[in-house]
Design a protein around this motif. Sequence first.
Motif, PDB file in Angstrom:
ATOM      1  N   TRP A  25      30.485  39.249  39.156  1.00 22.54           N
ATOM      2  CA  TRP A  25      31.419  38.855  38.029  1.00 22.54           C
ATOM      3  C   TRP A  25      30.744  38.711  36.628  1.00 22.54           C
ATOM      4  O   TRP A  25      29.352  38.593  36.598  1.00 22.54           O
ATOM      5  CB  TRP A  25      31.447  37.232  38.193  1.00 22.54           C
ATOM      6  CG  TRP A  25      32.394  36.983  39.425  1.00 22.54           C
ATOM      7  CD1 TRP A  25      33.198  37.882  40.342  1.00 22.54           C
ATOM      8  CD2 TRP A  25      32.950  35.599  39.768  1.00 22.54           C
ATOM      9  NE1 TRP A  25      33.963  37.346  41.061  1.00 22.54           N
ATOM     10  CE2 TRP A  25      33.958  35.685  41.021  1.00 22.54           C
ATOM     11  CE3 TRP A  25      32.654  34.387  39.428  1.00 22.54           C
ATOM     12  CZ2 TRP A  25      34.625  34.798  41.659  1.00 22.54           C
ATOM     13  CZ3 TRP A  25      33.344  33.296  40.160  1.00 22.54           C
ATOM     14  CH2 TRP A  25      34.311  33.424  41.126  1.00 22.54           C
ATOM     15  N   ARG A  56      35.167  37.315  34.709  1.00 19.36           N
ATOM     16  CA  ARG A  56      35.998  38.447  35.000  1.00 19.36           C
ATOM     17  C   ARG A  56      35.083  39.373  36.317  1.00 19.36           C
ATOM     18  O   ARG A  56      34.150  39.491  36.216  1.00 19.36           O
ATOM     19  CB  ARG A  56      36.283  39.514  33.903  1.00 19.36           C
ATOM     20  CG  ARG A  56      37.166  39.021  33.030  1.00 19.36           C
ATOM     21  CD  ARG A  56      37.488  39.846  32.043  1.00 19.36           C
ATOM     22  NE  ARG A  56      38.889  40.227  32.037  1.00 19.36           N
ATOM     23  CZ  ARG A  56      39.559  40.847  30.846  1.00 19.36           C
ATOM     24  NH1 ARG A  56      38.805  41.304  30.074  1.00 19.36           N
ATOM     25  NH2 ARG A  56      40.689  41.344  31.226  1.00 19.36           N
ATOM     26  N   ASP A  57      36.050  39.719  37.333  1.00 20.69           N
ATOM     27  CA  ASP A  57      35.404  40.514  38.398  1.00 20.69           C
ATOM     28  C   ASP A  57      35.606  41.925  38.005  1.00 20.69           C
ATOM     29  O   ASP A  57      36.062  42.331  36.935  1.00 20.69           O
ATOM     30  CB  ASP A  57      35.987  40.103  39.694  1.00 20.69           C
ATOM     31  CG  ASP A  57      37.430  40.530  39.807  1.00 20.69           C
ATOM     32  OD1 ASP A  57      38.180  41.333  38.937  1.00 20.69           O
ATOM     33  OD2 ASP A  57      38.150  39.988  40.517  1.00 20.69           O
ATOM     34  N   HIS A  61      39.995  40.941  36.988  1.00 22.56           N
ATOM     35  CA  HIS A  61      40.706  39.448  37.193  1.00 22.56           C
ATOM     36  C   HIS A  61      39.995  38.555  36.681  1.00 22.56           C
ATOM     37  O   HIS A  61      38.612  38.443  36.727  1.00 22.56           O
ATOM     38  CB  HIS A  61      40.979  39.428  38.832  1.00 22.56           C
ATOM     39  CG  HIS A  61      42.079  40.430  39.217  1.00 22.56           C
ATOM     40  ND1 HIS A  61      43.384  40.555  38.931  1.00 22.56           N
ATOM     41  CD2 HIS A  61      41.723  41.294  39.908  1.00 22.56           C
ATOM     42  CE1 HIS A  61      43.791  41.547  39.656  1.00 22.56           C
ATOM     43  NE2 HIS A  61      42.983  42.046  40.303  1.00 22.56           N
ATOM     44  N   HIS A  63      38.511  34.595  36.826  1.00 19.41           N
ATOM     45  CA  HIS A  63      37.980  33.488  37.772  1.00 19.41           C
ATOM     46  C   HIS A  63      37.517  32.279  36.766  1.00 19.41           C
ATOM     47  O   HIS A  63      36.783  32.659  35.793  1.00 19.41           O
ATOM     48  CB  HIS A  63      36.972  34.070  38.783  1.00 19.41           C
ATOM     49  CG  HIS A  63      37.400  35.292  39.644  1.00 19.41           C
ATOM     50  ND1 HIS A  63      37.938  35.028  40.828  1.00 19.41           N
ATOM     51  CD2 HIS A  63      37.268  36.589  39.361  1.00 19.41           C
ATOM     52  CE1 HIS A  63      38.364  36.068  41.335  1.00 19.41           C
ATOM     53  NE2 HIS A  63      37.886  37.194  40.398  1.00 19.41           N
ATOM     54  N   THR A 123      36.283  27.000  42.552  1.00 19.95           N
ATOM     55  CA  THR A 123      36.571  28.207  41.843  1.00 19.95           C
ATOM     56  C   THR A 123      38.121  28.251  41.705  1.00 19.95           C
ATOM     57  O   THR A 123      38.847  27.726  42.382  1.00 19.95           O
ATOM     58  CB  THR A 123      36.216  29.159  43.045  1.00 19.95           C
ATOM     59  OG1 THR A 123      34.825  29.223  43.045  1.00 19.95           O
ATOM     60  CG2 THR A 123      36.545  30.787  42.198  1.00 19.95           C
ATOM     61  N   GLU A 125      40.772  31.319  41.005  1.00 26.10           N
ATOM     62  CA  GLU A 125      41.133  32.729  40.978  1.00 26.10           C
ATOM     63  C   GLU A 125      42.492  32.841  40.645  1.00 26.10           C
ATOM     64  O   GLU A 125      43.413  32.005  40.992  1.00 26.10           O
ATOM     65  CB  GLU A 125      40.734  33.497  42.398  1.00 26.10           C
ATOM     66  CG  GLU A 125      41.549  33.131  43.398  1.00 26.10           C
ATOM     67  CD  GLU A 125      41.247  33.987  44.713  1.00 26.10           C
ATOM     68  OE1 GLU A 125      40.265  34.664  44.612  1.00 26.10           O
ATOM     69  OE2 GLU A 125      42.120  33.757  45.610  1.00 26.10           O
ATOM     70  N   SER A 126      42.690  33.953  39.702  1.00 26.04           N
ATOM     71  CA  SER A 126      44.085  34.337  39.224  1.00 26.04           C
ATOM     72  C   SER A 126      44.275  35.748  39.296  1.00 26.04           C
ATOM     73  O   SER A 126      43.577  36.593  39.089  1.00 26.04           O
ATOM     74  CB  SER A 126      44.231  33.720  38.059  1.00 26.04           C
ATOM     75  OG  SER A 126      43.213  34.116  37.064  1.00 26.04           O
ATOM     76  N   ARG A 127      45.629  35.996  39.314  1.00 25.96           N
ATOM     77  CA  ARG A 127      46.022  37.525  39.032  1.00 25.96           C
ATOM     78  C   ARG A 127      47.416  37.142  38.336  1.00 25.96           C
ATOM     79  O   ARG A 127      48.247  36.674  38.800  1.00 25.96           O
ATOM     80  CB  ARG A 127      46.343  37.793  40.487  1.00 25.96           C
ATOM     81  CG  ARG A 127      45.125  38.001  41.542  1.00 25.96           C
ATOM     82  CD  ARG A 127      44.640  39.161  41.809  1.00 25.96           C
ATOM     83  NE  ARG A 127      43.637  39.456  42.551  1.00 25.96           N
ATOM     84  CZ  ARG A 127      42.209  38.889  42.749  1.00 25.96           C
ATOM     85  NH1 ARG A 127      41.999  38.132  41.525  1.00 25.96           N
ATOM     86  NH2 ARG A 127      41.491  39.135  43.710  1.00 25.96           N
ATOM     87  N   GLY A 140      47.779  31.848  41.194  1.00 26.36           N
ATOM     88  CA  GLY A 140      46.212  31.410  41.213  1.00 26.36           C
ATOM     89  C   GLY A 140      46.235  30.199  42.284  1.00 26.36           C
ATOM     90  O   GLY A 140      47.078  29.693  42.789  1.00 26.36           O
TER      91      GLY A 140
END
Length: 162
Positions: A25, A56-57, A61, A63, A123, A125-127, A140
């Motif tokens: 990340w 960001r990964d 995406h 996070h 955490t 996480e989102s998309r 998310g």
Amino acid sequence: MSETSPQQGAESICPPVDLSGDAGWVPFDAPSLVGESLRFVSGEPDGNRFRVRYYRDSEQHLHARIWFGPETEGPPGHAHGGAVSAVMDEALGLAAWAAGYPIVVGNLNISFRTMLPLQKVVTVESRVVSAQGRKVMVHGRLFCGDAVYAEGECLCITLPGR
């Protein structure tokens, strides 16, 4: 009428928390993208409400590592649903911005799965799952390990002329 000194009734600031990201990340400077609009959730990085760090990964995406402090309390010892919703609103909307869509949130649906204990780092996480015309859909979830505290779907509307 008696005067209250500035220190009477003032709560002490909670100690630092580790908001490090996972391997791979990269820290994401959210305020430089959207400006001061992140004040409500991300505005006090050392306060007793929320502490947030975005990443960001490798697939770009978004996070976040988020700590829910004592000022987010709803049910005794747990985060208020409104606090969880505010975090999801910021993180999912920011995911659209980070993907290149300047938006406002048009509809946010949150499913609460289990109560979130206070002073826990979780955490998000989102998309971005779709973009058609001015509509951008972001999904998310807020979790820690195997525990999922909330899942959300956010319908975002792009800002005209941006």
